[in-house]
Enzyme design. Structure first.
Site, PDB file in Angstrom:
ATOM      1  N   GLY A  31     -30.057 120.025  53.568  1.00  0.00           N
ATOM      2  CA  GLY A  31     -30.657 119.127  54.692  1.00  0.00           C
ATOM      3  C   GLY A  31     -30.308 119.578  56.068  1.00  0.00           C
ATOM      4  CG  ASN A  32     -28.832 118.839  60.385  1.00  0.00           C
ATOM      5  OD1 ASN A  32     -29.582 118.424  61.031  1.00  0.00           O
ATOM      6  ND2 ASN A  32     -27.839 119.558  60.812  1.00  0.00           N
ATOM      7  CG  HIS A  34     -32.095 125.139  60.828  1.00  0.00           C
ATOM      8  ND1 HIS A  34     -32.471 126.367  60.530  1.00  0.00           N
ATOM      9  CD2 HIS A  34     -30.759 125.080  60.760  1.00  0.00           C
ATOM     10  CE1 HIS A  34     -31.526 127.113  59.772  1.00  0.00           C
ATOM     11  NE2 HIS A  34     -30.603 126.295  60.027  1.00  0.00           N
ATOM     12  N   GLY A  36     -35.047 127.826  60.369  1.00  0.00           N
ATOM     13  CA  GLY A  36     -34.503 128.944  59.407  1.00  0.00           C
ATOM     14  C   GLY A  36     -35.015 128.348  58.003  1.00  0.00           C
ATOM     15  CG  HIS A  37     -33.140 124.919  56.084  1.00  0.00           C
ATOM     16  ND1 HIS A  37     -32.553 124.371  57.679  1.00  0.00           N
ATOM     17  CD2 HIS A  37     -32.235 125.242  55.452  1.00  0.00           C
ATOM     18  CE1 HIS A  37     -31.058 124.264  57.104  1.00  0.00           C
ATOM     19  NE2 HIS A  37     -31.023 124.760  55.844  1.00  0.00           N
ATOM     20  N   GLY A 149     -31.612 132.155  52.550  1.00  0.00           N
ATOM     21  CA  GLY A 149     -31.502 132.877  53.836  1.00  0.00           C
ATOM     22  C   GLY A 149     -30.457 134.019  53.621  1.00  0.00           C
ATOM     23  CG  ASP A 152     -25.052 130.672  54.430  1.00  0.00           C
ATOM     24  OD1 ASP A 152     -24.369 130.856  55.153  1.00  0.00           O
ATOM     25  OD2 ASP A 152     -25.847 130.148  54.210  1.00  0.00           O
ATOM     26  CD  GLN A 155     -25.150 130.002  49.679  1.00  0.00           C
ATOM     27  OE1 GLN A 155     -24.516 129.067  50.030  1.00  0.00           O
ATOM     28  NE2 GLN A 155     -26.448 129.938  50.572  1.00  0.00           N
ATOM     29  CB  SER A 187     -26.124 127.127  61.514  1.00  0.00           C
ATOM     30  OG  SER A 187     -24.843 126.566  60.726  1.00  0.00           O
TER      31      SER A 187
END
Length: 294
Positions: A31-32, A34, A36-37, A149, A152, A155, A187
């Site tokens: 969530g939150n 931006h 990028g998401h 993305g 990370d 990850q 981020s």
């Protein structure tokens, strides 16, 4: 866009689509959201008929002294952005849906080697938490494709190895890091930065670029480059966590067989932890699937 809070309800909806021959792409988030998401959602739409996005702040990947309780939650705005981006399904589970018997008694997935260094050393148990929740979400959604993305980078490497090792029939797609005009990687945690910290933050990417340029020019004393970069960050007001020049496949030291280098960095500004990376192909004839430089 329809919202589902239980695995059973989401599966029922997706199974109906799959029976009709539709493909599914999945974008897991905390969530939150931006820009990028939203780029991840846009890429997902290119690869499947149905795009599922999850919002779940996963407590298993947070350490005891990390920002779980204060992690920004902006659900109303997130829903608006996802609807505009074209996501069809939002999976919004509660903690007891994901960990019904509690986290301590829940089965966990550990991805060795790739999880040990860098963020793994700074955040013990973090990647076990990431791998566990992503595997569980994959089993719930059962996507054909999942999109992450490249910011990370570690990850993404851990998830790709987990998918290979566990024979999950999922195509993992990495999307280049979205950046502000001054180079700062977008981020969810950037909102923690005050005005002065926000001014300083892009220096992390600048130092990464300078290091990449030095390597591209033939400078191969990597330990000296790492040390110089750390000093540059400290002088700029950042607290360096790690700065590492690695083989992009193994996340270990560069060897004569390395085909692509990734430069990984994490640093703190106040209480805000920033991560970023850049890549460099050091063997132009390599054809193993070079990632685009961030």
């Amino acid at each position: 866009m329809k919202t589902y809070s239980t695995a059973a309800s989401l599966r029922a909806a997706l199974n109906a689509g799959k029976r009709a021959g539709k493909t599914v792409a999945f974008v897991p988030t905390m969530g939150n959201l931006h820009e990028g998401h939203l780029r991840l959602v846009q890429r997902a739409r290119q690869h499947a008929d149905i795009v599922v996005v999850s919002i779940f702040v996963n407590p298993l990947q947070f350490g005891a002294n990390e920002d779980l309780s204060s992690y920004p939650r902006t659900l109303a705005a997130d829903k608006e952005k996802l609807f505009a981006a074209g996501a069809q399904c939002l999976f919004l589970p509660q903690v007891n849906e994901i960990y019904p018997e509690g986290m301590d008694s829940h089965s966990k997935i550990a991805v060795p080697e790739l999880s040990d260094e860098h963020c793994g050393a700074s955040r013990p148990g973090h990647f076990t938490g990431v791998a566990t929740v992503v595997a569980k979400l994959f089993n719930i959604v059962q996507p054909d494709t999942a999109v992450f993305g490249e910011k990370d980078f570690q990850q993404l490497s851990v998830i790709r190895k987990m998918v290979r090792d566990l024979c999950m029939p999922i195509n993992i797609i990495g999307v280049a890091t979205a950046r502000a005009e001054d180079g700062l990687a977008l981020s969810s945690r950037n909102g923690y930065l005050n005005a002065e910290q926000r001014r300083i933050a892009p220096i992390l990417h600048q130092v990464l670029q300078e290091t990449r340029e030095a390597i591209a020019c033939g400078y191969d004393s990597y330990s000296k480059l790492e040390q110089h970069a750390k000093i540059s960050l400290i002088k700029a007001g950042l607290e360096s966590d790690y700065f590492a020049i690695c083989d992009a496949r193994t996340l270990r030291s560069v060897t004569p067989d390395t085909e692509e280098v990734v430069i990984l960095a994490a640093a703190k500004l106040g209480s805000t932890r920033l991560i970023d990376n850049v890549t460099l192909n050091v063997n132009p004839s390599a054809d193993w699937g070079m990632l685009a430089a961030n």
